[in-house]
Design an enzyme around this catalytic site. Structure first.
Site, PDB file in Angstrom:
ATOM      1  N   GLU A  27       5.066 -26.986  -6.989  1.00 39.09           N
ATOM      2  CA  GLU A  27       6.479 -27.409  -7.040  1.00 39.09           C
ATOM      3  C   GLU A  27       6.661 -28.708  -7.823  1.00 39.09           C
ATOM      4  O   GLU A  27       5.696 -29.447  -8.061  1.00 39.09           O
ATOM      5  CB  GLU A  27       7.043 -27.561  -5.632  1.00 39.09           C
ATOM      6  CG  GLU A  27       6.405 -28.688  -4.831  1.00 39.09           C
ATOM      7  CD  GLU A  27       7.341 -29.240  -3.742  1.00 39.09           C
ATOM      8  OE1 GLU A  27       8.450 -29.694  -4.067  1.00 39.09           O
ATOM      9  OE2 GLU A  27       6.940 -29.226  -2.561  1.00 39.09           O
ATOM     10  N   LYS A  89      17.420 -32.694  -7.746  1.00 37.73           N
ATOM     11  CA  LYS A  89      16.613 -31.947  -6.778  1.00 37.73           C
ATOM     12  C   LYS A  89      17.277 -30.580  -6.637  1.00 37.73           C
ATOM     13  O   LYS A  89      18.411 -30.482  -6.175  1.00 37.73           O
ATOM     14  CB  LYS A  89      16.585 -32.713  -5.456  1.00 37.73           C
ATOM     15  CG  LYS A  89      15.854 -32.014  -4.321  1.00 37.73           C
ATOM     16  CD  LYS A  89      15.892 -32.891  -3.061  1.00 37.73           C
ATOM     17  CE  LYS A  89      15.615 -32.064  -1.817  1.00 37.73           C
ATOM     18  NZ  LYS A  89      15.868 -32.837  -0.583  1.00 37.73           N
ATOM     19  N   VAL A 109      10.497 -26.443  -2.398  1.00 36.69           N
ATOM     20  CA  VAL A 109       9.740 -25.272  -1.932  1.00 36.69           C
ATOM     21  C   VAL A 109      10.600 -24.021  -2.114  1.00 36.69           C
ATOM     22  O   VAL A 109      10.118 -22.981  -2.592  1.00 36.69           O
ATOM     23  CB  VAL A 109       9.323 -25.462  -0.453  1.00 36.69           C
ATOM     24  CG1 VAL A 109       8.809 -24.155   0.136  1.00 36.69           C
ATOM     25  CG2 VAL A 109       8.265 -26.564  -0.342  1.00 36.69           C
ATOM     26  N   ASP A 141      21.271 -29.960  10.074  1.00 36.20           N
ATOM     27  CA  ASP A 141      20.406 -30.123   8.911  1.00 36.20           C
ATOM     28  C   ASP A 141      19.108 -29.333   9.072  1.00 36.20           C
ATOM     29  O   ASP A 141      18.151 -29.782   9.701  1.00 36.20           O
ATOM     30  CB  ASP A 141      20.116 -31.610   8.649  1.00 36.20           C
ATOM     31  CG  ASP A 141      19.446 -31.812   7.295  1.00 36.20           C
ATOM     32  OD1 ASP A 141      19.008 -30.820   6.676  1.00 36.20           O
ATOM     33  OD2 ASP A 141      19.375 -32.975   6.841  1.00 36.20           O
ATOM     34  N   ALA A 144      16.700 -25.431   3.564  1.00 34.28           N
ATOM     35  CA  ALA A 144      16.771 -24.090   2.961  1.00 34.28           C
ATOM     36  C   ALA A 144      15.371 -23.484   2.798  1.00 34.28           C
ATOM     37  O   ALA A 144      15.240 -22.266   2.642  1.00 34.28           O
ATOM     38  CB  ALA A 144      17.474 -24.166   1.606  1.00 34.28           C
ATOM     39  N   LYS A 162       5.987 -32.774   8.346  1.00 31.33           N
ATOM     40  CA  LYS A 162       5.969 -34.165   8.798  1.00 31.33           C
ATOM     41  C   LYS A 162       6.826 -34.315  10.038  1.00 31.33           C
ATOM     42  O   LYS A 162       7.842 -33.632  10.169  1.00 31.33           O
ATOM     43  CB  LYS A 162       6.605 -35.046   7.738  1.00 31.33           C
ATOM     44  CG  LYS A 162       5.806 -35.210   6.496  1.00 31.33           C
ATOM     45  CD  LYS A 162       6.430 -36.326   5.686  1.00 31.33           C
ATOM     46  CE  LYS A 162       5.603 -36.656   4.475  1.00 31.33           C
ATOM     47  NZ  LYS A 162       5.787 -35.687   3.388  1.00 31.33           N
TER      48      LYS A 162
HETATM   49  N1  PSU Z   1       8.322 -32.741   2.546  1.00 31.51           N
HETATM   50  C1  PSU Z   1       7.297 -33.458   2.078  1.00 31.51           C
HETATM   51  N2  PSU Z   1       7.226 -33.737   0.757  1.00 31.51           N
HETATM   52  C2  PSU Z   1       8.158 -33.248  -0.128  1.00 31.51           C
HETATM   53  C3  PSU Z   1       9.218 -32.455   0.380  1.00 31.51           C
HETATM   54  C4  PSU Z   1       9.266 -32.240   1.707  1.00 31.51           C
HETATM   55  O1  PSU Z   1       6.462 -33.873   2.854  1.00 31.51           O
HETATM   56  O2  PSU Z   1       8.064 -33.525  -1.331  1.00 31.51           O
HETATM   57  C5  PSU Z   1      10.216 -31.881  -0.578  1.00 31.51           C
HETATM   58  C6  PSU Z   1       9.853 -30.426  -0.898  1.00 31.51           C
HETATM   59  O3  PSU Z   1      10.224 -30.151  -2.232  1.00 31.51           O
HETATM   60  C7  PSU Z   1      10.744 -29.650   0.056  1.00 31.51           C
HETATM   61  C8  PSU Z   1      11.970 -30.498   0.044  1.00 31.51           C
HETATM   62  O4  PSU Z   1      10.998 -28.316  -0.367  1.00 31.51           O
HETATM   63  O5  PSU Z   1      11.500 -31.832   0.041  1.00 31.51           O
HETATM   64  C9  PSU Z   1      12.838 -30.229   1.257  1.00 31.51           C
HETATM   65  O6  PSU Z   1      14.062 -30.893   1.100  1.00 31.51           O
HETATM   66  P1  PSU Z   1      15.204 -30.682   2.176  1.00 31.51           P
HETATM   67  O7  PSU Z   1      14.680 -31.302   3.440  1.00 31.51           O
HETATM   68  O8  PSU Z   1      16.386 -31.385   1.609  1.00 31.51           O
HETATM   69  O9  PSU Z   1      15.391 -29.203   2.316  1.00 31.51           O
HETATM   70 MN    MN Z   2      18.710 -30.768   4.524  1.00 31.56          MN
END
Ligand code: PSU
Ligand code: MN
Length: 307
Positions: A27, A89, A109, A141, A144, A162
């Site tokens: 990614e 993003k 992802v 929240d 996706a 995490k």
């Molecule tokens: N968690 C991590 N490192 C990352 C991400 C998440 O430990 O770099 C990134 C990945 O690209 C993941 C995205 O798909 O954040 C998720 O964002 P959101 O929580 O806005 O869906």
């Molecule tokens: Mn989100």
């Protein structure tokens, strides 16, 4: 191959897919939004090398000038890393607009899975996935990423999630949506920086061949959906849970105070955790991505061997 008109495969990736050689998707949000420059670029290039050293062809995925790329050049990776947060993003809802505008996008992802699937790539390595955020009962929240895992047949190799997230709710959501959570060499969900979370996985598997056989079966059953492989960070790079959890709690509290929300919250938390741990978390983050790239490459090779 009948390719989507918006998709470009790099020559190397196209050749590998044509010859049924293993390919691993990587990614680009981790490059533009997940790590600081220049470590992000160094890491991305090293990850590609590790994939090669373990018998597969790397395909770093991104949107460049409105084209969906499966396989970025080193210059494109440098651009994604240097521009950092200047690159959008890109989640599922962003793809069409970015393409129509001829813009750049760093794929999460979610969108890495979408583009990998379009290209015919089945295995994807990353660091951590998005999930159900703490407090999602109020904020709604939910990343996706979880929805994409439910629908798109790509195996995602990560180091768990995490604890900026609510891991228990993340597992519940994955269960509801039919996503198997595999522990590699463990019965416990790893928590990214640490090997343990206190939550169990659905199945433990102990070799790339076992992972490949399960995913091959999932593909042949044909009802869609991905598989989440959680690979614990190597012991020597794992962090003290007390130290990392203190930093995470502080970062989550700051995000709340400052009203950070939506797509900004995950990059905000990642950056703050890194600052609060004085960079130690970045070293762990880099090492676990290497570890996942290794496992993904071997699994992609095992999957091709089953054809
Ligand atoms: N968690 C991590 N490192 C990352 C991400 C998440 O430990 O770099 C990134 C990945 O690209 C993941 C995205 O798909 O954040 C998720 O964002 P959101 O929580 O806005 O869906
Ligand atoms: Mn989100």
């Amino acid at each position: 191959m009948d390719l989507n008109k918006y998709l470009d495969l790099s020559p190397e990736v196209a050749q590998a897919l044509k010859e049924h050689r293993p390919v691993v998707a990587l990614e680009s949000t981790i490059i533009s939004h997940g790590m600081p420059y220049p470590q992000n670029v160094e890491t991305a290039l090293k990850v590609e090398q590790i994939v090669r050293d373990n018998g597969a062809v790397p395909a770093t995925i991104a949107v460049i000038g409105g084209r969906l790329k499966a396989g970025c050049t080193p210059a494109e990776i440098e651009h994604l890393g240097k521009a950092g947060a200047g690159v959008a993003k890109a989640s599922r809802r962003d793809l069409a607009v970015l393409v129509a505008r001829g813009a750049d996008g760093a794929t999460t992802v979610t969108t890495t899975m979408i583009i990998a699937h379009m290209a015919g790539i089945r295995v994807f390595a990353t660091g951590g996935i998005g999930g159900v955020h703490r407090g999602a009962q109020q904020t709604f929240d939910i990343s996706a990423d979880l929805e994409e895992l439910a629908h798109t047949p790509v195996m995602v190799v990560c180091a768990g999630a995490k604890s900026i997230l609510d891991l228990g709710l993340t597992l519940e959501y994955l269960e509801t949506h039919g996503v198997p959570v595999i522990g590699y060499g463990t019965e416990e969900l790893p928590a990214f920086y640490t090997r343990k979370s206190g939550f169990g996985v659905d199945y433990r598997m102990d070799s790339p061949e076992e992972l490949a056989a399960a995913f091959r079966t999932s593909l042949e059953l044909g009802f869609g959906g991905g598989m989440l492989v959680t690979n614990p960070i190597p012991e020597e790079f794992s962090m003290d849970p007390a130290v990392i959890n203190r930093a995470i709690d502080a970062a989550v509290a700051e995000a709340e105070e400052q009203g950070v929300h939506g797509k900004a919250i995950t990059p905000f938390l990642l950056a703050r955790v890194k600052e609060l741990t004085g960079g130690d978390s970045l070293d762990s983050n880099i090492q676990l991505v290497f570890n996942n790239a290794r496992l993904a490459a071997r699994t992609a090779a095992a999957l091709e061997a089953l054809r």
